[in-house]
Design an enzyme around this catalytic site. Structure first.
Site, PDB file in Angstrom:
ATOM      1  N   HIS A 250       1.222  -1.376   0.187  1.00 55.22           N
ATOM      2  CA  HIS A 250      -0.232   0.021  -0.260  1.00 55.22           C
ATOM      3  C   HIS A 250       0.685   1.375  -0.119  1.00 55.22           C
ATOM      4  CE1 HIS A 250      -3.734  -2.341   1.159  1.00 55.22           C
ATOM      5  NE2 HIS A 250      -3.293  -3.089   1.931  1.00 55.22           N
TER       6      HIS A 250
HETATM    7  C1  BDR Z   1      -2.240   0.658   6.172  1.00 55.86           C
HETATM    8  O1  BDR Z   1      -1.929   0.070   6.800  1.00 55.86           O
HETATM    9  C2  BDR Z   1      -0.722  -0.120   7.710  1.00 55.86           C
HETATM   10  O2  BDR Z   1      -0.556  -1.644   7.911  1.00 55.86           O
HETATM   11  C3  BDR Z   1       0.215  -0.468   6.290  1.00 55.86           C
HETATM   12  O3  BDR Z   1       1.667  -0.003   6.496  1.00 55.86           O
HETATM   13  C4  BDR Z   1      -0.255   0.431   5.344  1.00 55.86           C
HETATM   14  O4  BDR Z   1       0.076   1.570   6.058  1.00 55.86           O
HETATM   15  C5  BDR Z   1      -2.687  -0.103   4.539  1.00 55.86           C
HETATM   16  O5  BDR Z   1      -4.013  -0.377   5.102  1.00 55.86           O
END
Ligand code: BDR
Ligand code: CA
Length: 334
Positions: A250
């Protein structure tokens, strides 16, 4: 050699495996000068994520310092918390897949993250871009303390939210769910500062397949192997929980888009009104995004909904691994 001045970047982060991919890319990209890395509790508690940021600075041989930020969401700051909520073991027990990496404590500044952010924006009004990869707590505290200073931030590139999907509840994404109040405060300056939201709609379009991870291990040298190794627990959780081989990185999306916005079409980016729901329950942290614009509320966000996933990964490979990217383009079916 480019004569363009480098863009001045602060990375606010809770590393996190996908944060790690984003950070190494930002540190490798010649067009960025990463001035500092500020940490925030999220994927793991503050001590873990700060140590992880130091590890990334060390393995990338980066010149910047790390600044410790908020150890909990806004409403829990300065309050005794029985149990700190985090992302569990999704990113491994320590947030970076449990792999051994060196770090140097002399890269940890005594200056708290919010002081650092405010001081840097005051020094470079209109020039600072903040890449926000975790809960927006530090940014919100900075806004509460000095709203006029924070209105002089050039851009905020934020991973969080989602128009049509969630990952903590059916409608809420982790970063904005973790600190919904902070996200709502941050978008409160969105008429003055360009705030780009990269939610789950776009990040799922950039999915890393098992082939992509294989390539990192085979051809990415020491850094590629480290990224591969640290991703194993993370990719494992996609398999265990969803029967998906591969994973979504992400936090890499705002970084690649900030470098090369042509990974998305203009019509994939909406200038719109965005609210973050702070009510308890399943809606907590939901982003309410007005794509239709019937009510003509003031517009406070740019929401990126789509991207060309293949192009996204090719840009990543080029920036981080240079010529090896040609092998990726030629042989890896993703
Ligand atoms: C986001 O949540 C975290 O676990 C990841 O690093 C990312 O920033 C995705 O939903
Ligand atoms: Ca993150």
């Amino acid at each position: 050699m480019s004569t363009q001045p480098k863009r001045k970047i602060i990375i606010d982060t809770d590393p996190g495996v996908d944060d790690a991919f984003a950070i190494v890319t930002a540190l490798r990209y010649q067009g960025f000068e990463v001035l500092g890395i500020t940490t925030v509790a999220g994927n793991k508690g503050l001590d873990y994520v700060t140590k992880n940021a130091l590890k990334l600075v060390e393995i990338m041989n980066a010149g910047c310092m790390v600044y410790k930020g908020a150890n909990a969401a806004l409403k829990y700051l300065d309050k005794p918390v029985d149990e700190i909520k985090d992302a569990g073991d999704t990113h491994g027990f320590d947030g970076l897949g449990g792999i051994k990496l060196p770090y140097d404590l002399s890269k940890l500044s005594d200056l708290p993250a919010v002081d650092y952010i405010l001081q840097t924006v005051r020094n470079y009004p209109g020039e600072i871009e903040i890449i926000a990869l975790g809960p927006l707590t530090n940014i919100a505290v900075a806004i509460q303390r000095e709203p006029e200073t924070m209105k002089k931030v050039k851009k905020i590139w934020s991973m969080g939210g989602g128009v049509y999907r969630g990952n903590m509840t059916p409608v809420s994404e982790f970063n904005y769910w973790f600190d919904a109040e902070a996200a709502e405060i941050t978008y409160g300056i969105g008429e003055d500062v360009d705030i780009y939201m990269f939610g789950l709609d776009v990040t799922y379009k950039t999915f890393f397949t098992a082939n992509d991870f294989f390539f990192l291990k085979q051809e990415g040298g020491e850094l590629g192997r480290r990224l591969y190794d640290m991703s194993q627990d993370y990719a494992g959780s996609y398999w265990k929980n969803r029967r998906i081989t591969g994973a979504v990185i992400h936090d890499l999306v705002p970084v690649i888009y900030a470098i090369d916005p042509t990974i998305s079409h203009e019509e994939d980016v909406y200038r719109c009104t965005l609210n973050v729901c702070c009510e308890p329950g399943l809606v907590h942290g939901q982003t309410i995004v007005d794509l239709v614009d019937r009510h003509k509320y003031p517009k406070n966000a740019y929401v990126v909904l789509n991207a060309d996933g293949r192009k996204f990964k090719e840009v990543f490979m080029e920036i981080v691994f240079g010529e090896v990217a040609e092998l990726y383009k030629k042989y890896v079916v993703s």
